[in-house]
Motif scaffolding. Structure first.
Motif, short mmCIF file in Angstrom:
data_model
loop_
_atom_site.label_atom_id
_atom_site.label_comp_id
_atom_site.label_asym_id
_atom_site.label_seq_id
_atom_site.Cartn_x
_atom_site.Cartn_y
_atom_site.Cartn_z
N MET A 113 0.85 -1.19 0.00
CA MET A 113 0.00 0.00 0.00
C MET A 113 0.89 1.25 0.00
N ILE A 114 0.66 2.13 -0.94
CA ILE A 114 1.44 3.36 -1.05
C ILE A 114 0.66 4.50 -0.40
N SER A 115 1.30 5.20 0.50
CA SER A 115 0.62 6.24 1.27
C SER A 115 0.29 7.45 0.40
N THR A 116 -0.66 8.24 0.88
CA THR A 116 -1.03 9.48 0.19
C THR A 116 0.16 10.42 0.10
N GLN A 117 0.95 10.49 1.18
CA GLN A 117 2.14 11.35 1.17
C GLN A 117 3.15 10.89 0.13
N ALA A 118 3.32 9.57 0.00
CA ALA A 118 4.26 9.06 -0.99
C ALA A 118 3.82 9.41 -2.41
N TRP A 119 2.53 9.29 -2.67
CA TRP A 119 2.03 9.69 -4.00
C TRP A 119 2.31 11.16 -4.26
N ILE A 123 8.03 4.65 -8.67
CA ILE A 123 8.48 5.54 -7.60
C ILE A 123 9.92 5.23 -7.23
N ASP A 124 10.29 3.95 -7.19
CA ASP A 124 11.69 3.61 -6.96
C ASP A 124 12.59 4.26 -8.01
N MET A 125 12.16 4.23 -9.26
CA MET A 125 12.94 4.83 -10.34
C MET A 125 13.05 6.35 -10.17
N LEU A 126 11.96 6.98 -9.77
CA LEU A 126 11.97 8.42 -9.52
C LEU A 126 12.98 8.78 -8.43
N VAL A 127 12.97 8.00 -7.36
CA VAL A 127 13.89 8.25 -6.25
C VAL A 127 15.34 8.03 -6.69
N GLY A 128 15.57 6.97 -7.45
CA GLY A 128 16.92 6.72 -7.95
C GLY A 128 17.42 7.82 -8.86
N ALA A 129 16.55 8.29 -9.74
CA ALA A 129 16.94 9.38 -10.65
C ALA A 129 17.25 10.65 -9.86
N GLN A 130 16.45 10.91 -8.84
CA GLN A 130 16.67 12.12 -8.03
C GLN A 130 18.00 12.05 -7.29
N GLN A 131 18.31 10.89 -6.72
CA GLN A 131 19.58 10.76 -6.03
C GLN A 131 20.75 11.04 -6.97
N ILE A 162 14.10 17.95 -2.73
CA ILE A 162 15.00 17.30 -1.79
C ILE A 162 14.20 16.67 -0.65
N GLU A 163 13.22 17.40 -0.14
CA GLU A 163 12.42 16.89 0.97
C GLU A 163 11.57 15.70 0.53
N ALA A 164 11.02 15.76 -0.68
CA ALA A 164 10.23 14.64 -1.20
C ALA A 164 11.11 13.40 -1.34
N PHE A 165 12.31 13.58 -1.84
CA PHE A 165 13.25 12.47 -1.97
C PHE A 165 13.54 11.84 -0.61
N ALA A 194 12.98 7.34 3.14
CA ALA A 194 12.67 6.86 4.49
C ALA A 194 11.51 5.88 4.48
N GLU A 195 10.62 6.01 3.50
CA GLU A 195 9.46 5.12 3.43
C GLU A 195 9.79 3.80 2.72
N GLY A 196 11.03 3.68 2.24
CA GLY A 196 11.45 2.39 1.71
C GLY A 196 11.53 2.27 0.21
#
Length: 219
Positions: A1-7, A169-177, A198-201, A206-208
């Motif tokens: 389940m993906i949280s509203t904040q994560a979306w 979302i994993d790909m988005l986080v990886g691209a941002q890093q 930066i804060e979204a990343f 932290a959410e995994g």
């Protein structure tokens, strides 16, 4: 389940990682290999719209594509473009690249080998890879005018097309890093990163959403 904040955080990264370039005619279109055949669709469309006379598809395989694209990403892209009516003599294929830097460097070598002068290039990627691909291309081949292009889709539409929200979302986080750490390693040009991105990343990490992160990096 993906949280509203994560979306919401993923949407922030999605918006930042697109360049918003206005498309215009260029010397060549370079389609960057990936798991997403939509890149080939966009590249073929650019050709049919008269925005480029020549296409280069570049890419070997990765852990994401080795089963779905056993002949290599570039070859599968070529087959898709041929199905969409692009003539074979308008396509060059580079089959060795395994990262974005190699995509650009080996495409450049291939075009030079064929005597193709390149002043400008349409850089076709997945929507969330626009900014990182652009920054890499500007670093590797700085004397080309780069125009970023990708499928015109919302974040939700793209997730629906891939049918794997966590992967996207994993790909988005990886691209941002990589946008944050690769400039210091000389892999891409430095760009200003807004604090909300930066804060979204950080929240997504932290959410995994970590499977595409560079191991051992804290940022």
């Amino acid at each position: 389940m993906i949280s509203t904040q994560a979306w919401a955080d993923a949407q922030v990264l999605w918006d930042f990682q697109q360049m918003g370039h206005e498309l215009r005619p260029c010397s060549v279109a370079i389609g960057l290999g990936s798991h997403d055949l939509g890149v080939a669709d966009v590249t073929a469309d650019l050709y049919h719209r008269g925005l480029t006379p020549l296409i280069v598809f570049t890419g070997a395989t990765s852990r994401t594509t080795r089963e779905a694209m056993p002949e290599g990403e570039a070859q599968h892209y070529r087959e898709r473009a041929l199905e969409l009516g692009v003539p074979a003599d308008a396509i060059l294929v580079e089959t060795q690249a395994r990262n974005t830097g190699e995509n650009i460097a080996l495409s450049r070598a291939l075009l030079e080998e064929h005597g193709v002068p390149v002043v400008s290039a349409l850089l076709v990627s997945k929507p969330y890879e626009e900014r990182r691909s652009y920054a890499t291309a500007c670093k590797i081949w700085p004397n080309v005018n780069w125009v970023s292009a990708s499928a015109s889709m919302t974040f939700v539409e793209y997730v629906d097309s891939i049918q794997d929200a966590r992967l996207v979302i994993d790909m988005l986080v990886g691209a941002q890093q990589r946008l944050m750490v690769y400039p210091e390693q000389g892999f891409l040009i430095s760009q200003e990163i807004p604090q909300p991105a930066i804060e979204a990343f950080e929240r997504l990490r932290a959410e995994g959403f970590t499977t595409r992160l560079i191991p051992g990096r804290v940022s």
